[in-house]
Structures are given as C-alpha cells and as structure tokens.
Design an enzyme around this catalytic site. Structure first.
Site, short mmCIF file in Angstrom:
data_model
loop_
_atom_site.label_atom_id
_atom_site.label_comp_id
_atom_site.label_asym_id
_atom_site.label_seq_id
_atom_site.Cartn_x
_atom_site.Cartn_y
_atom_site.Cartn_z
N ARG A 225 -6.61 2.09 5.37
CA ARG A 225 -7.55 2.47 4.17
C ARG A 225 -8.34 2.97 4.77
O ARG A 225 -8.97 2.90 6.22
CB ARG A 225 -7.57 0.25 3.96
CG ARG A 225 -6.28 -0.32 3.31
CD ARG A 225 -6.29 0.43 2.03
NE ARG A 225 -4.90 -0.20 1.31
CZ ARG A 225 -4.04 0.99 1.22
NH1 ARG A 225 -4.27 2.42 1.40
NH2 ARG A 225 -2.24 0.47 0.19
N CYS A 226 -9.66 3.22 3.60
CA CYS A 226 -11.09 3.73 3.78
C CYS A 226 -11.85 3.22 5.18
O CYS A 226 -11.21 1.96 5.14
CB CYS A 226 -11.36 3.72 3.32
SG CYS A 226 -13.24 5.21 2.98
N PRO A 227 -12.01 3.93 5.95
CA PRO A 227 -12.56 5.20 6.35
C PRO A 227 -10.98 5.57 6.86
O PRO A 227 -11.25 6.38 7.44
CB PRO A 227 -13.62 4.93 6.91
CG PRO A 227 -13.45 3.95 7.52
CD PRO A 227 -13.24 3.23 7.12
N SER B 186 -8.77 5.90 -2.04
CA SER B 186 -9.68 6.22 -1.56
C SER B 186 -9.34 7.67 -1.37
O SER B 186 -10.21 8.77 -1.01
CB SER B 186 -10.71 5.61 -1.14
OG SER B 186 -10.31 5.75 0.58
N ASP C 104 -3.75 5.17 0.17
CA ASP C 104 -5.11 4.31 -0.68
C ASP C 104 -5.90 5.50 -1.46
O ASP C 104 -6.33 6.74 -1.49
CB ASP C 104 -5.57 4.56 0.95
CG ASP C 104 -7.28 3.89 0.55
OD1 ASP C 104 -7.85 3.77 -0.48
OD2 ASP C 104 -8.17 4.07 1.44
#
Length: 81
Positions: free
Chosen positions: A18-20, A47, A45
C-alpha cells in the site's frame, strides 16, 4: 497481457503493498537500472494509478504502457536520464 509487457528488462511485484511502498520500491529499482532499460511493475493498490504516472513525469522516465482497468495493474516504465 500486452506484448509490450513481455519484453521488460526488469520486473517488480508490488502486489499487496500500500501507498507509499509501491512507488518507493519503483524508485529504488529504477535507480539500479541503466538508461533505456524497462521495468514492469505489477500492483493492486488503486493509488498507483495516480502515483506511478506522476513519478514518471517528475523523474523524467517514460510510462511506455499501462493496464489500469482492473487490478492487478501493470505499468511499463522506461528509465530516462
């Protein structure tokens, strides 16, 4: 999967991250590559659909191709200078 993705010089599996983390891993991997080499990134993800194209623009790399209609997403990045 597009034929473009089959010819990647390097691969990075960011599925489950997941981000980042995905963009951080892309940045680290691209640093070790020679100019003109390509990196196939697989991620799930959402993002990344925003972050990876932005990373490429900001760092002067080329986003050669992307598949972002559904996860897992795939991105082919060519390292710039």
């Amino acid at each position: 999967m597009s034929a473009l993705f089959c010819d990647a010089t390097h691969e990075l599996d960011a599925i489950g991250l997941r981000c980042p983390e995905p963009v951080m891993m892309v940045r680290k991997k691209v640093r070790l590559m020679a100019q003109g080499e390509t990196l196939l990134v697989s991620a799930d993800d959402p993002s990344t659909t925003r972050d990876i194209p932005s990373f490429c623009r900001f760092m002067d790399h080329t986003l050669v191709a992307s598949e972002t209609e559904q996860a897992p997403y795939r991105y082919l990045i060519r390292k710039g200078q």
